[in-house]
Design a protein around this motif. Structure first.
Motif, mmCIF file in Angstrom:
data_model
loop_
_atom_site.group_PDB
_atom_site.id
_atom_site.type_symbol
_atom_site.label_atom_id
_atom_site.label_comp_id
_atom_site.label_asym_id
_atom_site.label_seq_id
_atom_site.Cartn_x
_atom_site.Cartn_y
_atom_site.Cartn_z
ATOM 1 N N ASP A 39 6.392 1.678 -7.290
ATOM 2 C CA ASP A 39 5.487 2.259 -8.011
ATOM 3 C C ASP A 39 4.487 1.521 -9.016
ATOM 4 O OD1 ASP A 39 7.445 2.404 -9.872
ATOM 5 O OD2 ASP A 39 7.277 4.461 -10.575
ATOM 6 N N ILE A 40 5.290 0.345 -9.508
ATOM 7 C CA ILE A 40 4.378 -0.510 -10.388
ATOM 8 C C ILE A 40 3.256 -1.130 -9.635
ATOM 9 C CG2 ILE A 40 6.348 -0.331 -11.987
ATOM 10 C CD1 ILE A 40 6.855 -3.330 -11.072
ATOM 11 N N ASP A 41 3.319 -1.219 -8.385
ATOM 12 C CA ASP A 41 2.401 -1.840 -7.603
ATOM 13 C C ASP A 41 1.032 -0.937 -7.508
ATOM 14 O OD1 ASP A 41 0.669 -3.322 -6.022
ATOM 15 O OD2 ASP A 41 2.115 -3.489 -4.265
ATOM 16 N N THR A 42 0.038 -1.224 -8.286
ATOM 17 C CA THR A 42 -1.239 -0.581 -8.560
ATOM 18 C C THR A 42 -2.306 -1.083 -7.870
ATOM 19 O OG1 THR A 42 -1.574 -1.322 -10.822
ATOM 20 C CG2 THR A 42 -0.328 0.788 -10.248
ATOM 21 N N ARG A 43 -2.217 -2.347 -7.075
ATOM 22 C CA ARG A 43 -3.409 -2.806 -6.554
ATOM 23 C C ARG A 43 -4.443 -1.978 -5.808
ATOM 24 N NH1 ARG A 43 -0.191 -7.663 -3.767
ATOM 25 N NH2 ARG A 43 1.135 -5.701 -3.444
ATOM 26 N N GLU A 44 -3.797 -0.987 -5.248
ATOM 27 C CA GLU A 44 -4.564 0.030 -4.489
ATOM 28 C C GLU A 44 -4.876 1.364 -5.287
ATOM 29 O OE1 GLU A 44 -5.918 -0.964 -1.689
ATOM 30 O OE2 GLU A 44 -4.823 -2.905 -1.816
ATOM 31 N N GLY A 45 -4.726 1.237 -6.315
ATOM 32 C CA GLY A 45 -4.983 2.562 -7.343
ATOM 33 C C GLY A 45 -3.912 3.323 -7.164
ATOM 34 N N GLU A 46 -4.110 4.621 -7.227
ATOM 35 C CA GLU A 46 -3.024 5.650 -7.369
ATOM 36 C C GLU A 46 -2.538 5.899 -5.865
ATOM 37 O OE1 GLU A 46 -1.753 7.076 -10.023
ATOM 38 O OE2 GLU A 46 -2.889 5.605 -11.168
ATOM 39 N N LEU A 47 -3.125 5.334 -4.665
ATOM 40 C CA LEU A 47 -2.853 5.722 -3.561
ATOM 41 C C LEU A 47 -1.474 4.786 -3.133
ATOM 42 C CD1 LEU A 47 -6.286 6.046 -1.684
ATOM 43 C CD2 LEU A 47 -4.721 7.847 -2.298
ATOM 44 N N PRO A 48 -0.523 5.431 -2.508
ATOM 45 C CA PRO A 48 0.515 4.464 -2.014
ATOM 46 C C PRO A 48 0.251 3.964 -0.737
ATOM 47 C CG PRO A 48 1.260 6.625 -1.763
ATOM 48 C CD PRO A 48 -0.243 6.763 -2.523
ATOM 49 N N VAL A 49 -0.576 2.565 -0.563
ATOM 50 C CA VAL A 49 -1.023 2.269 0.810
ATOM 51 C C VAL A 49 -0.264 0.871 0.899
ATOM 52 C CG1 VAL A 49 -2.979 1.611 1.986
ATOM 53 C CG2 VAL A 49 -2.973 3.848 0.881
ATOM 54 N N ILE A 50 -0.071 0.300 1.958
ATOM 55 C CA ILE A 50 0.422 -1.032 2.232
ATOM 56 C C ILE A 50 -0.699 -1.517 2.920
ATOM 57 C CG2 ILE A 50 2.023 -2.607 3.310
ATOM 58 C CD1 ILE A 50 4.226 -0.697 2.625
ATOM 59 N N LYS A 51 -1.411 -2.727 2.545
ATOM 60 C CA LYS A 51 -2.477 -3.127 3.081
ATOM 61 C C LYS A 51 -2.231 -4.719 3.323
ATOM 62 C CE LYS A 51 -7.427 -3.064 2.160
ATOM 63 N NZ LYS A 51 -8.332 -2.811 1.213
ATOM 64 N N SER A 52 -2.815 -5.385 4.361
ATOM 65 C CA SER A 52 -2.521 -6.691 4.519
ATOM 66 C C SER A 52 -3.899 -7.416 4.512
ATOM 67 C CB SER A 52 -2.165 -6.818 6.164
ATOM 68 O OG SER A 52 -2.031 -8.118 6.788
ATOM 69 N N ARG A 53 -3.852 -8.749 4.224
ATOM 70 C CA ARG A 53 -4.995 -9.288 4.010
ATOM 71 C C ARG A 53 -5.950 -9.470 5.168
ATOM 72 N NH1 ARG A 53 -3.515 -14.745 3.504
ATOM 73 N NH2 ARG A 53 -1.490 -14.203 3.789
ATOM 74 N N ILE A 54 -5.399 -9.143 6.541
ATOM 75 C CA ILE A 54 -6.193 -9.313 7.527
ATOM 76 C C ILE A 54 -7.016 -8.092 8.084
ATOM 77 C CG2 ILE A 54 -4.883 -10.974 8.788
ATOM 78 C CD1 ILE A 54 -3.450 -8.960 10.312
ATOM 79 N N GLY A 55 -6.868 -7.005 7.049
ATOM 80 C CA GLY A 55 -7.595 -5.698 7.360
ATOM 81 C C GLY A 55 -6.623 -4.452 7.785
ATOM 82 N N ILE A 56 -5.448 -4.524 8.094
ATOM 83 C CA ILE A 56 -4.721 -3.390 8.594
ATOM 84 C C ILE A 56 -3.937 -2.961 7.154
ATOM 85 C CG2 ILE A 56 -4.728 -3.903 10.706
ATOM 86 C CD1 ILE A 56 -1.757 -5.115 10.256
ATOM 87 N N SER A 57 -3.973 -1.485 7.336
ATOM 88 C CA SER A 57 -3.069 -0.644 6.446
ATOM 89 C C SER A 57 -2.417 0.574 6.850
ATOM 90 C CB SER A 57 -4.136 -0.532 5.224
ATOM 91 O OG SER A 57 -5.273 0.540 5.646
ATOM 92 N N MET A 58 -1.566 1.157 6.193
ATOM 93 C CA MET A 58 -0.936 2.405 6.483
ATOM 94 C C MET A 58 -0.434 3.020 5.356
ATOM 95 S SD MET A 58 1.440 1.371 9.685
ATOM 96 C CE MET A 58 1.515 2.997 10.662
ATOM 97 N N PRO A 59 -0.595 4.260 5.148
ATOM 98 C CA PRO A 59 0.241 4.937 4.162
ATOM 99 C C PRO A 59 1.744 4.597 3.996
ATOM 100 C CG PRO A 59 -0.600 6.550 5.812
ATOM 101 C CD PRO A 59 -0.726 5.255 6.445
ATOM 102 N N ALA A 60 2.044 4.725 2.534
ATOM 103 C CA ALA A 60 3.377 4.466 2.284
ATOM 104 C C ALA A 60 3.543 5.479 1.295
ATOM 105 C CB ALA A 60 3.511 3.242 1.650
ATOM 106 N N VAL A 61 5.001 5.394 0.746
ATOM 107 C CA VAL A 61 5.649 6.238 -0.355
ATOM 108 C C VAL A 61 6.031 5.175 -1.431
ATOM 109 C CG1 VAL A 61 6.281 8.025 1.091
ATOM 110 C CG2 VAL A 61 7.802 6.357 0.616
ATOM 111 N N PHE A 62 5.834 5.768 -2.483
ATOM 112 C CA PHE A 62 6.249 5.111 -3.879
ATOM 113 C C PHE A 62 7.788 5.400 -4.108
ATOM 114 C CE2 PHE A 62 1.844 5.380 -5.588
ATOM 115 C CZ PHE A 62 1.545 4.021 -5.625
ATOM 116 N N LEU A 63 8.388 4.088 -4.564
ATOM 117 C CA LEU A 63 9.624 4.114 -4.768
ATOM 118 C C LEU A 63 10.005 4.039 -6.445
ATOM 119 C CD1 LEU A 63 12.710 3.590 -3.857
ATOM 120 C CD2 LEU A 63 12.465 1.101 -4.129
ATOM 121 N N ARG A 64 10.269 5.092 -6.874
ATOM 122 C CA ARG A 64 10.531 5.356 -8.187
ATOM 123 C C ARG A 64 11.882 5.083 -8.825
ATOM 124 N NH1 ARG A 64 6.263 9.132 -6.878
ATOM 125 N NH2 ARG A 64 4.442 8.411 -8.016
#
Length: 65
Positions: A39-64
């Motif tokens: 949950d300290i990874d805030t690169r994508e804002g408040e949304l828990p999204v995993i995003k690759s540099r090649i442009g693909i992404s998927m929703p994720a969940v935060f680990l608190r």
């Protein structure tokens, strides 16, 4: 039975892209994959999204704590 996989490697070794591709393949077969990020990874804002540099992404969940 559930399994947990931990992948590691050097920078630019496609760790995130491979994780997203594996999750996609699980979903195509009707199986479940859980993508988790801290949950300290805030690169994508408040949304828990995993995003690759090649442009693909998927929703994720935060680990608190």
């Amino acid at each position: 039975m559930a399994k947990i996989y931990f992948r590691y490697g050097a920078m630019n070794s496609s760790k995130t892209a491979n994780a997203l591709m594996v999750a996609y393949n699980y979903q195509e077969r009707g199986q479940k994959a859980l993508l988790v990020k801290p949950d300290i990874d805030t690169r994508e804002g408040e949304l828990p999204v995993i995003k690759s540099r090649i442009g693909i992404s998927m929703p994720a969940v935060f680990l608190r704590d």
